[in-house]
Structures are given as C-alpha cells and as structure tokens.
Design a protein around this motif. Structure first.
Motif, short mmCIF file in Angstrom:
data_model
loop_
_atom_site.label_atom_id
_atom_site.label_comp_id
_atom_site.label_asym_id
_atom_site.label_seq_id
_atom_site.Cartn_x
_atom_site.Cartn_y
_atom_site.Cartn_z
N ASN A 119 42.41 48.78 39.69
CA ASN A 119 42.85 49.07 38.32
C ASN A 119 44.26 48.60 38.06
OD1 ASN A 119 40.62 50.23 37.09
ND2 ASN A 119 41.06 52.28 37.87
N LEU A 120 45.14 48.86 39.04
CA LEU A 120 46.55 48.53 38.86
C LEU A 120 46.85 47.05 39.07
CD1 LEU A 120 48.12 51.59 40.71
CD2 LEU A 120 48.04 51.20 38.24
N GLN A 121 45.99 46.34 39.82
CA GLN A 121 46.29 44.97 40.20
C GLN A 121 45.46 43.93 39.45
OE1 GLN A 121 48.71 44.11 42.39
NE2 GLN A 121 49.24 46.29 42.65
N ARG A 122 44.75 44.33 38.39
CA ARG A 122 43.82 43.37 37.77
C ARG A 122 44.58 42.17 37.20
NH1 ARG A 122 41.61 45.77 32.00
NH2 ARG A 122 43.65 46.06 31.02
N GLU A 123 45.74 42.38 36.54
CA GLU A 123 46.50 41.24 36.01
C GLU A 123 46.98 40.34 37.13
OE1 GLU A 123 46.98 44.31 35.06
OE2 GLU A 123 46.60 44.34 32.88
N ARG A 124 47.36 40.95 38.23
CA ARG A 124 47.83 40.18 39.36
C ARG A 124 46.70 39.34 39.96
NH1 ARG A 124 50.46 42.61 44.91
NH2 ARG A 124 51.47 40.68 45.64
N PHE A 125 45.49 39.90 40.00
CA PHE A 125 44.34 39.13 40.46
C PHE A 125 44.14 37.91 39.57
CE2 PHE A 125 43.11 42.61 43.18
CZ PHE A 125 42.27 42.06 44.13
N ARG A 126 44.21 38.16 38.25
CA ARG A 126 43.95 37.05 37.31
C ARG A 126 45.02 35.98 37.44
NH1 ARG A 126 43.97 38.59 31.12
NH2 ARG A 126 46.17 38.85 31.64
N GLU A 127 46.30 36.34 37.56
CA GLU A 127 47.38 35.37 37.62
C GLU A 127 47.40 34.63 38.95
OE1 GLU A 127 49.18 34.53 35.10
OE2 GLU A 127 48.10 36.02 33.90
N SER A 128 47.08 35.33 40.04
CA SER A 128 47.18 34.71 41.36
C SER A 128 45.97 33.89 41.73
CB SER A 128 47.38 35.81 42.43
OG SER A 128 48.55 36.54 42.20
N PHE A 129 44.79 34.31 41.22
CA PHE A 129 43.56 33.62 41.60
C PHE A 129 42.86 33.06 40.35
CE2 PHE A 129 44.01 37.47 44.40
CZ PHE A 129 44.68 36.80 45.44
N LYS A 130 43.55 32.18 39.64
CA LYS A 130 43.08 31.68 38.34
C LYS A 130 41.80 30.87 38.46
CE LYS A 130 47.72 31.43 36.34
NZ LYS A 130 48.76 30.54 35.76
N ASN A 131 41.58 30.22 39.57
CA ASN A 131 40.43 29.32 39.71
C ASN A 131 39.28 29.93 40.52
OD1 ASN A 131 41.79 27.20 38.30
ND2 ASN A 131 42.99 26.84 40.18
N THR A 132 39.36 31.25 40.79
CA THR A 132 38.36 31.87 41.66
C THR A 132 37.50 32.84 40.88
OG1 THR A 132 39.83 31.69 43.57
CG2 THR A 132 38.00 33.27 43.74
N ARG A 133 36.18 32.70 41.12
CA ARG A 133 35.24 33.66 40.55
C ARG A 133 34.84 34.65 41.67
NH1 ARG A 133 31.72 28.70 38.92
NH2 ARG A 133 33.29 27.81 40.32
N PHE A 134 35.00 35.92 41.36
CA PHE A 134 34.69 36.99 42.34
C PHE A 134 33.30 37.54 42.05
CE2 PHE A 134 39.25 36.77 42.20
CZ PHE A 134 39.68 37.07 43.48
N VAL A 135 32.49 37.59 43.11
CA VAL A 135 31.15 38.17 42.98
C VAL A 135 31.07 39.40 43.91
CG1 VAL A 135 28.68 37.83 43.21
CG2 VAL A 135 30.16 35.91 42.51
N PHE A 136 31.03 40.60 43.33
CA PHE A 136 30.90 41.85 44.09
C PHE A 136 29.42 42.18 44.25
CE2 PHE A 136 35.09 42.04 42.15
CZ PHE A 136 35.89 42.49 43.20
N LEU A 137 28.95 42.14 45.48
CA LEU A 137 27.56 42.45 45.79
C LEU A 137 27.49 43.91 46.22
CD1 LEU A 137 26.92 39.20 47.83
CD2 LEU A 137 26.21 39.63 45.48
N LEU A 138 26.85 44.75 45.40
CA LEU A 138 26.91 46.20 45.58
C LEU A 138 25.54 46.86 45.44
CD1 LEU A 138 29.94 46.82 43.19
CD2 LEU A 138 30.04 46.96 45.68
N PRO A 139 25.37 48.04 46.11
CA PRO A 139 24.19 48.85 45.79
C PRO A 139 24.41 49.53 44.44
CG PRO A 139 25.52 49.95 47.46
CD PRO A 139 26.13 48.59 47.25
N LEU A 140 23.36 50.03 43.85
CA LEU A 140 23.46 50.61 42.50
C LEU A 140 24.43 51.77 42.44
CD1 LEU A 140 22.49 50.69 39.58
CD2 LEU A 140 20.58 52.15 40.33
N PHE A 141 24.41 52.67 43.44
CA PHE A 141 25.29 53.84 43.38
C PHE A 141 26.75 53.42 43.36
CE2 PHE A 141 25.23 53.25 48.03
CZ PHE A 141 26.54 53.49 48.39
N ALA A 142 27.09 52.34 44.08
CA ALA A 142 28.47 51.88 44.13
C ALA A 142 28.89 51.28 42.78
CB ALA A 142 28.64 50.85 45.24
N LEU A 143 27.99 50.53 42.15
CA LEU A 143 28.31 49.96 40.84
C LEU A 143 28.58 51.08 39.84
CD1 LEU A 143 28.57 47.55 38.92
CD2 LEU A 143 26.12 47.79 38.45
N ARG A 144 27.73 52.10 39.85
CA ARG A 144 27.92 53.20 38.91
C ARG A 144 29.26 53.89 39.13
NH1 ARG A 144 21.87 55.96 39.01
NH2 ARG A 144 20.84 54.38 37.73
#
Length: 905
Positions: A119-144
């Motif tokens: 939550n606190l680092q989302r802007e930093r993720f966007r600025e530092s990793f501008k060319n990277t797409r993140f894919v979070f592979l999760l079970p349903l309970f974790a996504l919720r």
C-alpha cells in the motif's frame, strides 16, 4: 478447455494473454489459479510470447518487503513480465478461517506487513519498475484478502483473472486433502493448519464437485478447526454440513463436542436429544448425552443414559467402564465396582479399567486393594505417568515410604519435572528422616510451581528438622505471602522464631493464629504444646483425654514464650486449668518454684479429681526439697509404677532406705521385668549395707538384661568390697565398659572404683582409657563443658596438676556451675591446697554464679543445670559413693535422676 492444455480454460487464457500483451509498461495483474495451473500458465505465456523477458519469483517463506526482492532481480536483467508465486504465505498468519460466519474468513484487526508495505510503496513500484508487468498468482482466499487489506495497491490493477479448476484437477486436489488423517493434522504448526484450512475452504467453494466430496472436505475443515480450538467457526462448518445432510453423524457429534468446549451445555444437550429423537439406537449419541449431563451435574440422568448405552453395546467394555465411572461420580461405589467387574470380563487387559478401579478403591480408603489395581494397570501400561502418580499417593497413605521413593523415581523417568511427584517424594523422604533429600525435592518442585503454598510450607518444615531455622523462616514467609490467612504457617513461623530466640516476634506471629480461632485461650494452649513439643502426657483434661503438656522440665527450652503465652491465655480465661499446669513447669524450668507451686495449686483447684496433677505438685515440692510434703501429696495420685518410684526417690532423699526398698518391691510387683527397678533396689540395699541382697538384685537385673552396664559396674564394685578375686572384679568392670556407649564415662567410673579398693595399677590404666576417650570427644566438640571437666578429673587422679587445672578452667568458663562441684569433688583432693585451684573454685565471681546456680532461693530448691546430661537437681542420693544413672521404666520416666559426679573417695 484448451486442446493444448486441458488444465487451462482456453477462453480464460486468451483473455489473460491479450491483456498482458496490450499492457504497455508498468501493470498489476492478479490471476486466481491452483499451483499446477500457475506452472502451466507461465509455461504457455513464455511459449506464446517469445520476444518478452519473463522471470518467475517463487516465495517459499513469509516476507515483509517485496520491493527489495524485485529490485535485486531487475538490476541484473531486463524484466518484461515478473510472475510472483507464494505471496499467500505472508498472509496466512493474519487470516482466521470462518470469521463471523461470512465465508471469506478474515480477521479485521490487523494488516499483514507485506500488504501494508505494498500500500505504501505502490508509487515507488510504478516509478522504479516502469517497464515491468507484475503477475500475482494467488489462490482465491488470498486474492480476497488482498482486496480487503491492500485496497490502495489493488486499485492500480490492470486485470483480475480467475481460472476455473478443471474437473480432473479438482479431483486430484480433493483427493490430496482427503488422504490426510487426524495424525497428519496434529503434526502441523498453527500457521500450516491455517493455510490448510484456507486451501480446503477454497476447494469447498469450487462448484464442480460432488456433494459427497464437499461433505468430506467439510469434515477435514471441521477437524482442523477443532485442533486450532476454533469452536465457533467449527460449529458454523458443522451446520453447513447438516444443511447438506441432516443426519451426518460426524457433523452432529462434533458440533455437540464444540458446544461443550464453549460451555454451552444446554444447547449441546438440545442437539443430542434432537438427534436421539430421530435415532435412539445410536450409541455415540447416548455417550455424548452422558458427558453433557455429567458436566451439568445431573448425575441421575447421566446414569440412565449410561445404562441405555450398556443395553445398546453390552459387549463393549467401554460401555461398562463409562457406566462405572458415572456411578463413581455419583458416589455409588458398590455399583461402580460391579460395572467394572463386567468390563474386566470383556477386556481383562485394559489398563483404564484397572486404573478406574484403583481410583474408586482409593476413595473408599481400601488402599491395599487400590494398590493392587494400580499395579495391574501399570503392568499393562507402564508408560502412563498418572498411574505412577496415583500409586505414589496410595503408597503414601499406606505409609510405605521406601516404596513411595522407588515409585516416584519411576514416575520421574516418565515426567522428570512434575512438581506433584516431587512433592510426594519429598514427603516420603521426611517420614524416612531424609530431610536434606526432601529439601532438594521441594526446591525442584518450587522451580515448576513457585506459587504453591503447600510446597513452601512443607519445605520449611523439612528445614526445621535440619535446624536450618533462618531458611525455614524464609519458606514460611513465602507460604504466607501466597496464603496470608493460613494459620498452619503462622503457627510454624512462631515456632521457628522461638527457636531463633526471637520470642517477641514468635508471640506476635502466633497472634495471627489466635485472631482466627474461635477459642482464643485454647489457641494459646495449643501454642504452648507446640513450643514444648510435648503432647498427651501424664494428666487428663477430661476422662480419657490427656493434656498437651509433659512434666519433664528440661523439655521447656522456650520458657519465655511459654510464660508469655500462658499469661495471655489466663487473661482470656482464668479457669483454663491446663494453662496453670504448663505455667507451673515453665516457671520451674527457670527456677521459680514458689510460683510453680502456686500455679499447680490453681490447676488442682480447677480439676481436683485429676490424680496426676498431684504427682506434678509432688515433683515441684521435691524441687523445693519438701520431701515429707511431697510424700503426702503424691499419695493422692494414681498408685502405679511411677508412684512407687517417686516415693522411693523421696525416701532415699530422707535416708529412709528400708522404706525405699519396700517401694521398689511394690513397683516390681507391677512391673517384674523392669531391669532398672532391680538396679535401684540394689543401690538402696547398698545404703543399708546389705551387700548380699544387693548382689541378688544385680544378678536378677543381669539375667533380665545381660547388657546392663550399670548392673555390671555395681556388681564389680560390690565384689571388690567383698574381697572377691581381682580377676572376677576386673571381668565385671570389663563388662560394664563393654555395654556402656560412653567409653570415657565407663573408664572413669571404673578407675574411681579401682582406686577405692587399692587396685592402683588397674585404676591408672582405666584412667588413661578415659583420658583418650575425652580427648576424642573434645576434638569433635570443643565447647563440651562436661568433657573438659571429666578430663580434668582424669588428670587430677593421675597427679597431672597443671593439665587438670587447664581443663578445669575451660570447663568452668563454659559452665560456671562446675566451680562449686569441683570444690567438693574427691577427684580433686590432691589439688585442694593448690592456690590456682582455690582461685578457680572459690573466687567471688564464681561463688556468685554458683550461688545462683545451686543455692536455694527462698525455699525454691536448686536451679537446674546439666552434668553429662543428668539433672543435678534430682539427686536423691547426694552423699552416696556410687554413680547412679537415670531410672527409666517401661511405663514412665523416673522423676529423679542421680548425679554422674559423686564423691568417690
């Protein structure tokens, strides 16, 4: 399904792939899939998009910082797509399955560190990793949970994709879950159980499965919730099963158990009764009903349910065991034992049956039978600590203290630090007088149970036995800090303080006992008995009940406290006669015989029919040297053996030896096998110069007790005075020495006697033996005044004046009373003209001390002092030429004893 990969729905995959291709630069994708689907998805994407740079990050452990891990990856290589697996491991600790019955099962009182970080680092993720797409592979309970607890980060998502679980894959996942049993679940950590719960919950939510599989998954889910003590959530899951299958026994029975664990007994009973209304032949329902009714203390109904269970399962030993258990709880021990006998017929090698039987017999105080049952149970199950524990308790009840120690040692091999067993072992050690060992065990018990009042108190008691009073006081203070109103520790504390000479504190401490007593005067009476360590001696309170106090004045070592306690009791109740009795002897012990006489007279006034009070009064009169009056008073007491001994003592003091002999004869008629009576009669005959009669009495004493040292000594002395052969005389003296444990005393007595009959060489040899014995005694105890005094006697008899004076000076410094004694003692005849001897025995300071110790104080008699353990106050043959020991009878101790230091020359 895709023809290329049957585990991935083709439409779902194409939607995901297009979104990933169309996204330019930074993006957040969330894919809900199983671990197997995740592997297939990554492989398919890499194949379909060869121009892209793919990296997979698999998280094996919980993390708090994702940014640092990503940074470490991208700085070494270009990354177009970063697949992240295992993030759910960082969430499991925070997710509580079944919360509030909502079905999405999440805590709401905390945010996982990793999600707070995102939550606190989302802007930093966007600025530092501008060319990277993140894919979070999760079970349903974790996504919720991600959506719920990291909304800021999730808001920047580029897409969420759910891959439906293919039927065969679903069956594989379900089979994997159902293959695990209860033992597997017990081995899991709490975090692992939670993750397992969440995975099961996700499978339960899958639509493409059979009703039977869903129910089995719920059963596993319920079991895990029970292991995690999550009973509320478990009941919700049970209810979901019952909605699917109303007669599911597992869900129904488990929900009842969970309700019991939550203390909701009436609700649990309602469920069981409802189930029995539909199926009254189900034994497990009756079993549950028994347990619930026991918890509700409705034992009559519990017995009825148990009886129903025995009818349904008559061949099941457990049915009869339970029936016996409930009957035992109901105190119907006879019925309980009968049920257990029925159980034994079915399962004679069942340790639980023998164990319960032991418990019941223990409650019935039939300890030998209980011990037998516990032994049989242990033979069947030698690894059950509780069996050894109960056996130890029974052995303690049976006073088999050595066996207690052995059994406790076996128990400690199974459970090395159990404070209960350590306490029992310590108690047994105390009974065996192994007090140091008991203290060690209590200390170990305290390390495990420092807040147990009894352990501290009992440790204090063991320390008292070791005379480690300061440490004992600390223990009693600890006990009282835990139980401030416990009178037992206040009383024990008082005694320890009195031992330490802190009389005022001892009295103050016992005031706490008195405050809680209904009979405050009697409480002080008890305290006096506690101080004197005497109970039930010599006189009766009422008919057959005896008083707490004895008449041996030397026992009253805590006289100051006794006197104060007596005064306090009298102030409360001046008519309590046994207080005057105690006060009598406390005052006598400090030489206040006039006061003692007044006290015993008051006791007689209150209880004039108690004959033994007159014996006590007679003893005080003897202390005042009023022998004639003592004879008159003692006639009012019981005419038992002690009475005749007392009269004989008085007659001897009055030099009325023939009357003394007649008294001894009367005593012999009551106790014809009493050796000491014959010895004392012989001594009286000697005073009458009737040597032949004296020899007859001594021969009878030796016949009754061949090891009687005093009889052999007197026999030898009489043979010497009668001119018997020297060989015979020396043989008698040798016997006297052989049977006298005090070798110094024996040799010195022999020496004096031999000097008297001019066997000087033999006398000198005996004197040297005595000297050696006293040398050894002084080496072990350099403050023994009597040892120095007797060694001085030896040196004087041997003519070694300087050594005699040195030892006499040391003896007098330790006990000034020896000055006056030495001045009149024939052993020092050779020193009477010696100036140093005169100075030692006749100085003003010495005379003052001796006067205090030995002279009468207004008809009070002599104050007591000890010589070789014998009370010089009670010499009833003060001018006799023989050393006479204390008279001990089988029925009572002689009130008179004779000095070990008479004039022999």
């Amino acid at each position: 399904m895709s023809l290329e990969d049957p585990l991935l729905d083709e439409e779902d995959y194409q939607t995901f792939a297009r979104a990933l291709q169309w996204q330019e630069g930074f993006g957040l994708f969330f894919a809900v899939c199983t671990p197997i689907q995740a592997e297939r998805l990554i492989a398919r994407v890499e194949k379909d998009m060869p121009s892209q740079a793919f990296v997979s990050l698999v998280l094996e452990e919980p993390i708090d910082n994702l940014y640092a891990k990503v940074e470490a990856i991208v700085q070494d290589q270009p990354v177009d797509v970063l697949f992240i697996q295992g993030l759910e491991k960082s969430l499991v600790e925070y997710i509580k399955p079944g919360y509030g019955g909502r079905g999405n099962y999440y805590k709401e009182d905390s945010v996982p560190r990793i999600l707070g970080h995102l939550n606190l680092q989302r802007e930093r993720f966007r600025e530092s990793f501008k060319n990277t797409r993140f894919v979070f592979l999760l079970p349903l309970f974790a996504l919720r949970y991600f959506i719920l607890r990291a909304p800021d980060f999730f808001d920047w998502r580029s897409g969420v994709f759910e891959f439906a679980t293919e039927e065969n894959l679903l069956k594989q996942e379900i089979a994997k879950i159902l293959s695990k049993d209860f033992d597997n679940y017990q081995e899991l950590t709490e975090a692992q159980r939670h993750q397992e719960l969440l995975e099961i919950q996700a499978l339960i939510a899958e639509p493409n499965q059979s009703e039977a599989d869903r129910i089995e998954l719920y059963h596993k889910h319920i079991s895990l919730l029970g292991l995690s003590d999550m009973y509320e959530e478990g009941i919700i899951s049970c209810d979901k099963v019952l909605q699917i299958k109303a007669d599911d026994s597992f869900a129904l029975e488990t929900s009842v158990v969970f309700l019991q664990n939550l203390g909701r007994m009436e609700e649990a009973l309602g469920r069981v009764d409802g189930a029995l209304a539909n199926n009254s032949e189900k034994g497990s329902f009756w079993l549950l009903r028994c347990v619930i009714l026991l918890n509700l203390k409705r034992t009559v109904e519990a017995v009825e349910s148990a009886e129903q269970l025995t009818k349904l399962r008559p061949q099941a030993a457990f049915s009869w065991w339970l029936h016996g258990f409930i009957l035992a709880v109901s105190k119907d021990y006879k019925g309980a034992l009968k049920s257990l006998d029925d159980a034994k017929k079915i399962a004679p090698k069942n340790a639980s049956i023998w164990q319960l039987r032991g418990h019941i017999l223990e409650d019935l105080e039939r300890y030998p039978e209980a011990l037998s049952s516990y032994n049989k149970a242990i033979a069947l199950d030698g690894n059950d600590f509780n069996l050894f524990f109960r056996k130890s308790v029974v052995l303690l009840r049976l006073k088999h203290y050595k066996d207690v120690m052995v059994n406790c040692d076996q128990a400690l091999q199974l459970k090395a630090d159990d404070w209960r067993i350590l306490s029992i072992r310590a108690e047994a050690a105390c009974h065996l007088e192994k007090y140091a060992e008991a203290v060690d065990d209590y200390e170990k018990a305290i390390q495990k149970q420092a807040n147990n009042y009894n352990i501290w108190h009992n440790k204090g008691t063991a320390l008292v036995k070791l005379k480690r009073y300061e440490e004992a006081l600390v223990c009693y203070d600890k006990a009282l800090a835990l139980s401030p109103e416990n009178v037992k520790s206040w009383a024990a504390r008082s005694r320890v303080l009195s031992e330490l000479g802190r009389c005022e504190e001892a009295i103050d401490s016992f005031e706490k006992v008195v405050e809680q007593s209904d009979d405050k005067a009697q409480a002080w009476v008890d305290f006096i008995g506690y101080l004197t360590n005497k109970r039930y001696a010599y006189i009766y309170l009422t008919s057959e009940k005896e008083t707490n106090f004895g008449v041996n004045i030397s026992d009253y070592s805590k006289n100051e406290a006794v006197i104060v306690a007596s005064q306090k009791a009298i102030a409360i109740n001046p008519d309590l006669f046994d207080i005057y009795y105690a006060l009598c002897f406390a005052k006598a012990a400090v030489g206040e015989f006039d006061f003692a006489l007044k006290a015993i007279n008051m006791a007689i006034k209150l209880k004039e029919k108690h004959k033994k009070l007159y014996l006590a009064k007679a003893m005080i009169l003897v202390k005042l040297k009023f022998y004639e009056q003592a004879l008159e008073v003692v006639d009012k007491s019981n005419h038992d053996t002690y009475y005749w001994l007392f009269k004989a003592g008085c007659f001897i003091q009055l030099r009325r030896y023939q009357e003394a002999v007649e008294c001894y004869k009367s005593a012999m008629r009551l106790d014809k096998n009493n050796v000491d009576l014959y010895v004392q009669s012989a001594m009286a005959a000697i005073q009458l110069k009737d040597s032949k009669t004296a020899i007859v009495y001594l021969n009878q004493a030796i016949r009754l007790k061949p090891s009687c040292a005093q009889a052999w000594f007197l026999h030898g002395w009489l043979n010497a005075t009668l001119g018997k052969p020297k060989k015979q005389v020396l043989a008698d003296f040798a016997k006297a020495t052989q049977f006298n444990p005090n070798k110094g005393e024996a040799a010195l007595k022999n020496s004096r006697a031999l000097f008297m009959v001019n066997y000087n060489d033999e006398a000198m040899l005996e004197c040297r033996k005595a000297l050696q014995a006293y040398d050894e005694l002084i080496q072990t105890n350099a403050t023994d005044a009597s040892a120095f005094y007797n060694r001085a006697c030896c040196y004087a008899l041997l003519g070694e004046a300087n050594a005699a004076l040195t030892d006499l000076s040391q003896a007098i410094s330790l006990n000034p009373a020896y000055a006056g004694q030495a001045a009149e003692h024939s052993d020092f005849a050779s020193l009477t003209a010696n100036a140093d001897f005169q100075l030692l025995t006749h100085s003003d300071e010495t005379n003052a001390t001796v006067a205090k110790e030995k002279s009468p104080v207004k008809k009070q008699g002599l104050l007591a002092y000890q010589d070789n353990g014998v009370d010089l106050l009670t010499n009833y043959l003060p001018s006799m030429d023989l050393t006479l020991g204390a008279l001990q009878t089988k029925t009572a101790a002689n009130p008179f004893t004779l000095s070990a230091s008479q004039n022999w020359r």
